[in-house]
Structure formats: structure tokens, C-alpha cells
Design an enzyme around this catalytic site. Structure first.
Site, PDB file in Angstrom:
ATOM      1  CB  CYS A 132      -6.776  -8.804 -15.295  1.00 31.94           C
ATOM      2  SG  CYS A 132      -6.640  -9.998 -14.274  1.00 31.94           S
ATOM      3  CD  GLU A 153     -10.478  -2.868 -13.185  1.00 32.63           C
ATOM      4  OE1 GLU A 153      -9.335  -2.946 -13.112  1.00 32.63           O
ATOM      5  OE2 GLU A 153     -10.658  -4.385 -13.085  1.00 32.63           O
ATOM      6  CG  HIS A 203      -8.732  -6.074 -11.601  1.00 29.06           C
ATOM      7  ND1 HIS A 203      -8.979  -5.961 -12.549  1.00 29.06           N
ATOM      8  CD2 HIS A 203      -8.382  -7.352 -11.669  1.00 29.06           C
ATOM      9  CE1 HIS A 203      -9.172  -6.957 -13.733  1.00 29.06           C
ATOM     10  NE2 HIS A 203      -8.131  -8.276 -12.470  1.00 29.06           N
TER      11      HIS A 203
HETATM   12  N1  GLN Z   1      -8.352 -15.259 -16.772  1.00 25.10           N
HETATM   13  C1  GLN Z   1      -6.966 -14.641 -15.794  1.00 25.10           C
HETATM   14  C2  GLN Z   1      -6.783 -15.807 -15.061  1.00 25.10           C
HETATM   15  O1  GLN Z   1      -7.175 -16.075 -14.735  1.00 25.10           O
HETATM   16  C3  GLN Z   1      -7.051 -12.890 -15.285  1.00 25.10           C
HETATM   17  C4  GLN Z   1      -7.914 -13.057 -15.003  1.00 25.10           C
HETATM   18  C5  GLN Z   1      -8.755 -11.654 -14.775  1.00 25.10           C
HETATM   19  O2  GLN Z   1      -8.881 -10.713 -16.314  1.00 25.10           O
HETATM   20  N2  GLN Z   1      -9.213 -11.110 -13.760  1.00 25.10           N
HETATM   21  O3  GLN Z   1      -5.318 -15.079 -14.526  1.00 25.10           O
END
Ligand code: GLN
Length: 556
Positions: A393, A520, A518
Site C-alpha cells: 500500500c 497481510e 494488503h
Molecule cells: N496513504 C495511502 C493512501 O491513502 C496508503 C494507505 C495505506 O497504506 N493503507 O492511499
């Protein structure tokens, strides 16, 4: 005549309540998950509901420093991290209805009141709020098609916030009658003084508190640093009015996946089935035991650098740590996670030197500008030194920023989340996010389909070209820069159905993969996530090349 506010459903449900006493943070979530596993191992269909007595509607807007990581479910619910433990221990995916908060209950009651559902009656905690709680518990159990629902009550018995929930559970046990409900109380038995004496008084007090509410525990799970002696078990039994065999000792374990076996060894599975009138088939723990045996084998060791900004609180990255534990249980490799506060990296040469010696680098998700430069730095080290890298992410977005700055020679490239004025917004807002002001549940959330390029590392790792992964983000890779990225060897190998970039990989690197989603959240002890397995395997492979086998890293 007034209509009853709460009409008991015809179908009876079986409920196991897990409460906590003395202090929070006793591992109630692990206990609940493990109890669920004991039943599942006997072929009983189980599900779990987490009650969080706080007023927030969900965990989405909460600071990870207060409650640890926000766990995202398939349906996009931003849930308490215990939902992650449940999914991992049960090997089942759950939906948002499995995380109940005071905020959700009050919202439902107030909506009903506004609609006139209460027919002009005074709306009260009892019976309206408690009725809503009971209705939800039954509904969640029935919707999941489960024989048994475990209900974990967050917080500690005696907290004002949890009162309506405990009252509802007491009412429910009365309504369901004998043999439908079991109460499990988790407490702390501290060991104090120079001779290391185990103290039962806090347990006695918290059980007394529970009984004052009208709940008598059937099982007491005593947490503490060491196993309880039989004397202490007898003492707790006497003071708390439970048989000595129902006082269960769960000392701290080096790996949480031991807990179901610790409980099983003390007869908890059989006791629960008897309390609930369920068949007690012999449990099947074969795969679970094999996982633990491999986990402990630890034939080689690798050090994985985890670079984030909440590294003081490990729970903020719980699912990542668990994903590595799952790899350890499958590969038999000791995985040491070395935590780096990304804010410290740019100003600390010794941290940089250590990072350069890491066997793998993971940059997890995150928000905001703080600590971002350290993440970019760590990614640069992984890229240029050939250290296996997984960016998740924010870590994926920062990999694009790093590439743009260093390889495309765009020194001010950035995400507009950090620098709205950047001349090179390689990461920017999703079109539909530009008008959103509300903070709760407004991101691109939950399971989304991702299509992988046929000839790519990721497709080979997943063994397919279509996957579903969970998301939680607002920003995305700016398509304007893709052609230039591809030219310098950063390939787009995964896209959402609408074309958004989901995966970037550098084929000329041992392992350099960034994912917008994600992974994970989907790793489980019985099925570790392919990307984590691949990262660990790449780290091992590189280590064999870099250092002669058998030479400890400090000497190499
Ligand atoms: N801050 C980034 C976004 O909003 C990544 C979000 C995250 O890592 N969950 O896209």
C-alpha cells in the site's frame, strides 16, 4: 397492550461468552480464537463476534497507537484487530457484522426510534439497547450458519461501557436456558515478590464483579508468566465457585498458535462441548501440530527489516508479523523482524548500515507525511543493493516515488498526500475521492478483483492470473507516469478491473514487488500468503549466495 420490544427468536443458538478481568491486554482475543479452534477441530461449525464497547462506529478512524492495526474485512469493514486473530485461527473470513460496537448499537436503536418503531415508548438501555444486542448476536450466529457463536466482550468487567453488553448476555443466558451458554472469564494471576508468589486476589475480585452482574463463570482462564500450581488452582476454585478442573492455566507462549493445544491439554474442548450439549468427537489437530513443529525447527535465520512509523507498538503491524510467523511455520526458517522507525532512518547512519545488511525489507501501509522520507530511503537501499523488497500500500506508493526520483530523475516526485504542489505527482487522488470530506469508511475498501499479467513473477507466485485482495487506500499510482516506469524496468503486473495499478515489479531485481492491496490480511497459519513466502524464499536464496552456508551472519 404494548408489543414486546424484544421477541426471542424460535431458533436456539449456543453461545460462549469470553469476558476479561483485572487488566486489558491479557490475550482475550487469542483465547477466544483458540476456543473456537477447539470446537472447529471437532467438526463443530463456529463463528465469532467481537464486542467493542467504545462509541466509535468502527475502528477505521482510530489511531493505531491506541488500538493497534485496523483490520480490513472482505466487505470493506475496518475492524478491530481481533477479527484478524479470529480469521487466522478459524481459517474463515468474517464480515462486518462480526464486530459490534456501542456506536453501531446506539445508531441502530436511534434509527428505530426516529422511524417510530418503538411506538411512542420511552427508549431505554434495558430493554431496547440490550434487546438490540441480543438480536444481533442471534442474527450473526444464524447468518453464519454456525452451531456455536463465541462472543468476546472487549474491555474489562466493571467498565461502565461494557455494562449493557454483559447485561444483555445475562438476559440471553436466562432466555436460552440450561445448556446453551457458557461463560469463560479470562483473568490475570500475577507473580510477585522475591519468591515469585502467584496471587489470586485480582481474580477473586473480578469474578465477584462478574457475579454481581448476575453472571457465574463456567471456566476461568488464568493468564500469567508461569503455569499455575494445583494449590493455586484449588484456591481459585474455592473462592470463585468453579470446579478445580475448570481453572485453566495459560502461561505466556512463545508463539500464539500454541494456545489451542495448551487449552486442549487441560480438557477445555471436552468441557465446552459438555456444557453446551454438543457431541465431543476426537479433535483433529494434525496439521496444526505439524505447523508448530516446523515453526520450532528454525534451520536458518533471516532478518527482515520492517520500516514503518508505528514501530513502538508492534500491534500496529500485527497482520504483517503474523504473516511472517505463518512463513516460519511452513518453511522452518527463523524469521527475525527488525523494526525501524522510518523517521529515524535519514538522520542515523548506523541504522542505514544495518538496513543494508538486512536479508529482506518490508515497507507496510501508512498515512501522512511523517516518516515518509525514511521509507523512500529504505526502498532505495533495497533496490540498489538487490535486497528482496515487498512494498504494501503506502510502501508500494513510496516505491513508485523512489523510482521516479532516482531512476526517472524527477527529484521532486511525490505523492500529493505528502506534497500537494509536487511537479511530479506519481501518486495522486482517486478521482472519486476528491470530493470526500468524511473520515470514516471513505476509502477504497475491502476485497477487489485484481488481474495479473500472464508473464509475471506475481502470477507465477499466486499460480493464477485473477485474485481477490483486500484494500484500504485513497491515493493511487498516476497512470501518466506508467510508460516511463515501464521503460526503466518497473513493470505494471497487476491491475484492477477498471485499470488502476495494483502491482508493480522490477524483473531485473531478485525480488522487488509492490502491491496496492494488503496481502497481510489474507495470510493464515494453514495457508501463508504467497507474497510473504516468496519474500522469505528470496531472502534465503540471496543469503546462500552472499554468505557461505553455516557461517553466522556476524562473521560473514
Ligand atoms: N496513504 C495511502 C493512501 O491513502 C496508503 C494507505 C495505506 O497504506 N493503507 O492511499
Amino acid at each position: 397492550m404494548a408489543r414486546p420490544f424484544y421477541k426471542p427468536a424460535e431458533t436456539l443458538v449456543k453461545v460462549i461468552v469470553v469476558s476479561g478481568g483485572v487488566i486489558s491486554g491479557l490475550g482475550k482475543g487469542i483465547t477466544t480464537s483458540s476456543l473456537g479452534r477447539l470446537l472447529k477441530a471437532r467438526g463443530i461449525a463456529v463463528t465469532i463476534l467481537k464486542i467493542d464497547p467504545y462509541l466509535n462506529v468502527d475502528a477505521g478512524t482510530m489511531n493505531p497507537y491506541q488500538h493497534g492495526e485496523v483490520f480490513v474485512l472482505d466487505d470493506g469493514t475496518e475492524a478491530d484487530l481481533d477479527l484478524g486473530n479470529y480469521e487466522r485461527f478459524l481459517g474463515q473470513s468474517l464480515s462486518g457484522t462480526h464486530n459490534l460496537t456501542t456506536g453501531k448499537i446506539y445508531r441502530a436503536v436511534i434509527e428505530k426510534e426516529r422511524r417510530g418503531d418503538y411506538l411512542g415508548n420511552t427508549v431505554q438501555i434495558i430493554p431496547h439497547v440490550t434487546g438490540e444486542i441480543k438480536r444481533t448476536i442471534r442474527e450473526v450466529c444464524q447468518a453464519a450458519g454456525a452451531d456455536v457463536i463465541l462472543v468476546e466482550v472487549g474491555g474489562t468487567v466493571g467498565d461502565i461501557e461494557s455494562m449493557p453488553f454483559l447485561e444483555a448476555l445475562r438476559e440471553l443466558s436466562y432466555e436460552l436456558g440450561e445448556g446453551h451458554m457458557a461463560f469463560v472469564h479470562t483473568t490475570l494471576v500475577p507473580v510477585v515478590g522475591p519468591v515469585g508468589e502467584a496471587k489470586t486476589k485480582p481474580t477473586q475480585h473480578s469474578v465477584r464483579e462478574l457475579r454481581a452482574i448476575g453472571i457465574r463463570p463456567n471456566l476461568i482462564i488464568a493468564r500469567g508468566p508461569a503455569p499455575l500450581s494445583s494449590d493455586i488452582k484449588t484456591k481459585i476454585s474455592l473462592f470463585c465457585d468453579v470446579p478445580p478442573e475448570a481453572v485453566i492455566s495459560v502461561p505466556d507462549q512463545s508463539v500464539i498458535y500454541e494456545v489451542p493445544l495448551v487449552l486442549e491439554a487441560q480438557g477445555v474442548g471436552t468441557r465446552l462441548t459438555r456444557l453446551l450439549g454438543l457431541p465431543d468427537r476426537p479433535p483433529d489437530f494434525a496439521a496444526w501440530k505439524e505447523f508448530l513443529a516446523t515453526y520450532r525447527r528454525g534451520t536458518a535465520a533471516i532478518e527482515v527489516a520492517v520500516v514503518g512509523k508505528y514501530t513502538d507498538l508492534r500491534d500496529a503491524y500485527l497482520s504483517h508479523s503474523e504473516a511472517f510467523h505463518h512463513c516460519q511455520g511452513h518453511l522452518g526458517v527463523d524469521i527475525h523482524l527488525q523494526w525501524y522507525d522510518s523517521e529515524d532512518i535519514p538522520r542515523n547512519p548506523s541504522l542505514i548500515a544495518r538496513l543494508e545488511r538486512s536479508d529482506a525489507v518490508l515497507v507496510p501501509g501508512g498515512f501522512g507525511a511523517r516518516g515518509v522520507e525514511g521509507k523512500v530511503k529504505a526502498i532505495g537501499i533495497a533496490r540498489t543493493k538487490g535486497i528482496p523488497f515487498l512494498g504494501v500500500c503506502y510502501g508500494f506508493q513510496m516505491a513508485a516515488v523512489e523510482y521516479a526520483r532516482d531512476v526517472l530523475d524527477l527529484p521532486r516526485a511525490n505523492s500529493t498526500e505528502i506534497d500537494p504542489e509536487t511537479p511530479d505527482p506519481v501518486v495522486c487522488l482517486l478521482e472519486e475521492q476528491k470530493t470526500v470530506n468524511d473520515m470514516g469508511g471513505t476509502m477504497r475498501l475491502g476485497a477487489q478483483r485484481v488481474v495479473l499479467a500472464r508473464e509475471s513473477k506475481v502470477a507465477a507466485l499466486y499460480g493464477k492470473t485473477e485474485i481477490w485482495e483486500r484494500h484500504r487506500h485513497r491515493y493511487e499510482i498516476n497512470p501518466k507516469y506508467l510508460e516511463r516506469f515501464e521503460k526503466v524496468g518497473l513493470r505494471v503486473t497487476g491491475r484492477a478491473v477498471d485499470g488502476r495499478v495494483e502491482v508493480l515489479e522490477a524483473p531485473d531485481h531478485p525480488f522487488f514487488v509492490g502491491v496496492q492491496y494488503h496481502p497481510e490480511f489474507l495470510s493464515r497459519p494453514e495457508s501463508p500468503h504467497p507474497l510473504y513466502l516468496a519474500l522469505v524464499r528470496a531472502a534465503l536464496a540471496r543469503k546462500e549466495v552472499v554468505r557461505p552456508v553455516g557461517v553466522p551472519s556476524a562473521l560473514a
